[in-house]
Design an enzyme around this catalytic site. Structure first.
Site, PDB file in Angstrom:
ATOM      1  N   GLN A  84       1.124  -1.363   0.044  1.00  0.00           N
ATOM      2  CA  GLN A  84       0.029   0.021   0.018  1.00  0.00           C
ATOM      3  C   GLN A  84       1.159   1.235   0.156  1.00  0.00           C
ATOM      4  O   GLN A  84       1.236   1.666   0.956  1.00  0.00           O
ATOM      5  CB  GLN A  84      -0.860   0.028   1.070  1.00  0.00           C
ATOM      6  CG  GLN A  84      -1.769  -1.476   1.233  1.00  0.00           C
ATOM      7  CD  GLN A  84      -2.833  -1.355  -0.072  1.00  0.00           C
ATOM      8  OE1 GLN A  84      -3.760  -0.225   0.014  1.00  0.00           O
ATOM      9  NE2 GLN A  84      -2.701  -2.486  -0.656  1.00  0.00           N
ATOM     10  N   ALA A 135     -11.840   2.752   3.967  1.00  0.00           N
ATOM     11  CA  ALA A 135     -10.841   1.930   3.202  1.00  0.00           C
ATOM     12  C   ALA A 135     -10.034   2.576   2.118  1.00  0.00           C
ATOM     13  O   ALA A 135     -10.163   3.775   1.918  1.00  0.00           O
ATOM     14  CB  ALA A 135     -11.481   0.810   2.330  1.00  0.00           C
ATOM     15  N   HIS A 136      -8.889   1.946   1.364  1.00  0.00           N
ATOM     16  CA  HIS A 136      -7.981   2.597   0.721  1.00  0.00           C
ATOM     17  C   HIS A 136      -8.575   3.082  -0.802  1.00  0.00           C
ATOM     18  O   HIS A 136      -9.529   2.494  -1.334  1.00  0.00           O
ATOM     19  CB  HIS A 136      -6.921   1.482   0.229  1.00  0.00           C
ATOM     20  CG  HIS A 136      -7.190   0.103  -0.074  1.00  0.00           C
ATOM     21  ND1 HIS A 136      -6.427  -0.692  -0.644  1.00  0.00           N
ATOM     22  CD2 HIS A 136      -8.559  -0.540  -0.235  1.00  0.00           C
ATOM     23  CE1 HIS A 136      -7.102  -1.978  -0.730  1.00  0.00           C
ATOM     24  NE2 HIS A 136      -8.224  -1.804  -0.681  1.00  0.00           N
ATOM     25  N   ASN A 137      -8.128   4.203  -0.977  1.00  0.00           N
ATOM     26  CA  ASN A 137      -8.606   4.728  -2.226  1.00  0.00           C
ATOM     27  C   ASN A 137      -9.932   5.559  -2.477  1.00  0.00           C
ATOM     28  O   ASN A 137     -10.636   5.567  -3.390  1.00  0.00           O
ATOM     29  CB  ASN A 137      -8.416   3.992  -3.627  1.00  0.00           C
ATOM     30  CG  ASN A 137      -6.827   3.652  -4.017  1.00  0.00           C
ATOM     31  OD1 ASN A 137      -6.337   2.715  -3.199  1.00  0.00           O
ATOM     32  ND2 ASN A 137      -6.499   4.586  -4.690  1.00  0.00           N
ATOM     33  N   ARG A 182      -4.503   4.099   3.990  1.00  0.00           N
ATOM     34  CA  ARG A 182      -3.807   4.673   2.855  1.00  0.00           C
ATOM     35  C   ARG A 182      -4.223   4.045   1.537  1.00  0.00           C
ATOM     36  O   ARG A 182      -4.519   3.026   1.572  1.00  0.00           O
ATOM     37  CB  ARG A 182      -2.227   4.723   3.118  1.00  0.00           C
ATOM     38  CG  ARG A 182      -1.658   3.351   3.048  1.00  0.00           C
ATOM     39  CD  ARG A 182      -0.163   3.196   3.595  1.00  0.00           C
ATOM     40  NE  ARG A 182       0.661   4.194   3.150  1.00  0.00           N
ATOM     41  CZ  ARG A 182       1.066   5.249   3.747  1.00  0.00           C
ATOM     42  NH1 ARG A 182       0.469   5.586   4.954  1.00  0.00           N
ATOM     43  NH2 ARG A 182       1.616   6.145   3.143  1.00  0.00           N
TER      44      ARG A 182
END
Lengths: 334, 334, 334
Positions: free
Chosen positions: C194, C235-237, C214
């Site tokens: 990540q 969550a990511h993105n 991240r």
């Protein structure tokens, strides 16, 4: 080590079989270990009674023991709780303040208090006798921790919080963070300052990584003897009664009032401003959307009395029956 | 910097187009950056292939590249994972113990271990070679951290916990807090001491702000290669098999046994004492109320096989049809 | 202390009754205290108006005051937010770095910054003017904290995170932990590094014990003026727009895109890769499984427009009616 007979006396039960058996600890019935005592409190595990390697069993009915040694007590779960206390492994804490702890000079520290490494105790805090503050805990200005309470490492207590006696709070939990209060004007969410506090009464235990908000004004209240599991959210101005059981990932929204001895199963939730009567029970994942009387079991989203919820869940079967009855009518010759 | 051809060799793929293209990093397809490689693994994003500013694309079908440069590999997601490893930005940690860390003299610290500022490592703890303990972590008495493991900052590990090799635990997570065990007698909830421990096998990764309870007796177990997302609750005496995927805000209640390679989507939950077979998959928000066989997909509350759940969800449409059919019969002249 | 008239002037409202009344604070209407002002913004509490012991009331309709003193304003909630600001109890922080904080020599610290005891600030970090970093916070390499921001104690910020101005983050929250990214090949879950970051824009407030991942590549984004409650998972993105309200225990899965001014009630969730339009509102416990247009209210799992959800909830009543109509037909003589 203690003999079966000595343990029976301690538990106010009756020893059966080899009274001189040495008991070195407690084991699970399905993974029983020689020299230990196990217990049978959940009928699901009765099948393990014949095969367990544990040397003795705590039961409430002598007949299930057959030729095994054991102790007969009224309440095996209560007896196992007492037995586990004898063999407890929780590290003991010598009284004393670790040299790396940062304690404000105006903080008042009682007798036989233990404060762990890298803890921070701010101005005006009061920590009463025999309490343990774990490593890396933070206690903000003017907060109070009663006697014989335990904060495990990494607990954060904001300013002005009031915690009672024999309170236990597990790691990662946050007490007194701001309630979620905003007033929206022309798409701007203006902060409503959260100037109140949190009161946690005696004998409350709170699991890991919970968040208990301070009140906007007044106090958020957790009643005496209430027990919270992990990852529970208690919003600002919530009032929880005495002796409630609130399990993992429950969320109670702002200003909700919960009666005494209520039970919330996992992942259930309560809407803001509702009032719940004493001894209400909520099934896992239920969502309380309005005030509800006590003494009943509720389930579903929105939460309804469980009998009604079950009838609703049966609607699928009802519709299948309706289809068949309708087909018969349709097939009738005109 | 690496050329497209060098990267293709590293990924055991085939470079297509400008083989001497310099690749400086990886970018998202919809926000592609010149000089980087991107990837196409989710069909939803195929529309971005023509417009992306990325200089190359990882694909598994050469025909979608058209006139773009790229690398053809069997599994683009696996290839992107390997490519990201080349460009990883995670800070490196020099071996060594920060001067502010508090390490008990009886703790055993392996070779090339890094322990961050303000960490606390208690008596009898063992930290094996090459492991990293982040700043402000707490490791309680007699716990073990295997080799090449990483605790990010602010992780709390209670006493007697056993963590394997190549374990990664993110900030705020708590391992070994008390299970939620009380026995109620005359409205008093007596604490059942939680004397067991937690075992976390090799190659487990655990997200941020999770809570993994210690067992009442015996051990709570997380099997090798299992991956937990953030804010997950694992109760006492739970046994999770190998290679499970447990996503955010899942809660697994006490003594549940989960097989190998099971998948739990977000906010799903499992009731206490149930047993789940290998390779079971649970949809988001599903609630497991009883033991279920493996190899199937489940959804809903209570969780049912997804086909049955879908039929139940269709009941509304069924009822609308029934209404129309009934109307026809009712309107028939007698 | 301030007089009713002075307070009315401050609030741009009209004082009624005893203009010289000294106001010492704010109290709840149902637990009003002499010498304080209370407010009536929720009609549920109107019954308390006659019995409250508070000496004055903020209202938007002079007629409800009867013979009580008070202040008439357009928006009583906004007025109470302003009044609470006058009586705020949040501890002030003197600028300065506590001697036990560990600050890397390459970190850039602005004017009038306060850094608490046992905080850790790594290499390359930038903390801008007037910001407060609470005790025991961790800020990883190269992260940026804008001006006039507040990190409460025990917040963990991973490397490369970008936080704006006037950001407030409560205790236990983790920013920038790894997204949940694995690619499975022959039953092995390979880690997808990540390597991206987190961007938190100006005027965002984040509650306690949240986790914001991240990005895998690129950035996870929380738009300006968005407010998160406790125990929220991002969550990511994920990309969240401006001015959203995200209440307790909400989970937003990977790469979801949320528009501006959306509202998520407690325990709701969003599936990965979906896109939500501006000003969408989601009821408590709703589960978003696909992209949905903005400007509407949704409920249920899967989330549907609330009118449709209500019709579906009414299916039970519909079936009861169908049973009765069918019985009439069945009972008809042939």
């Amino acid at each position: 080590m203690i003999t079966l007979q000595e343990l029976a006396a301690h538990l106010e039960g009756v020893a059966v079989g080899n009274l001189h058996l040495k008991i070195s600890g407690v084991s699970e019935i399905q993974r029983g270990k020689k020299g230990t005592i196990t217990f049978l409190s959940n009928a699901k595990y009765r099948g393990f009674l014949n095969t367990t390697k544990a040397s003795a069993v705590l039961v409430n009915d002598v007949s299930v023991l057959e030729d095994k040694s054991g102790i007969v007590v009224e309440n095996p779960q209560l007896a196992i709780a007492r037995t586990l206390k004898l063999f407890n492994t929780e590290p003991s804490h010598l009284a004393g303040i670790h040299s790396t702890a940062v304690i404000h000079k105006t903080a008042s520290i009682g007798k036989d208090v233990s404060i762990g490494a890298h803890a921070v105790v701010e101005a005006g805090v009061s920590i009463r006798d025999n309490s343990i503050v774990g490593a890396q805990c933070f206690i903000g200005e003017n907060s109070v921790l009663g006697t014989s309470s335990v904060l495990f490492p990494n607990v954060s207590i904001y300013h002005n919080s009031i915690l009672g006696n024999r309170v236990r709070i597990h790691s990662g939990t946050v007490i007194g963070c701001d309630g979620y209060g905003f007033v929206t004007d022309k798409d701007i969410h203006h902060k409503i300052p959260q100037t109140g506090t949190v009161t946690i009464e005696d004998d409350v235990e709170i699991g890991a990584n919970c968040a208990i908000d301070r009140a906007t004004i007044g106090t958020t209240m957790i009643g005496a003897g209430t027990k919270l599991d992990n990852l529970v959210h208690i919003a600002h101005n919530v009032r929880i009664g005495k002796g409630c059981l609130i399990t993992a990932q429950v969320a109670i929204a702002g200003s909700a009032e919960i009666g005494n001895f209520c039970t919330f199963a996992g992942q259930s939730g309560v809407a803001p401003h509702v009032k719940i009567g004493d001894r209400a029970v909520f099934a896992a994942k239920s969502g309380v959307t309005k005030s509800l009387p006590g003494g009943k079991i509720y389930a579903g989203m929105p939460a309804r009395e469980i009998r009604e919820q079950n009838r609703r869940d049966a609607v699928y079967t009802d519709v299948e029956k309706l289809k068949r009855r309708l087909k018969i009518l349709e097939d009738k010759p005109a």
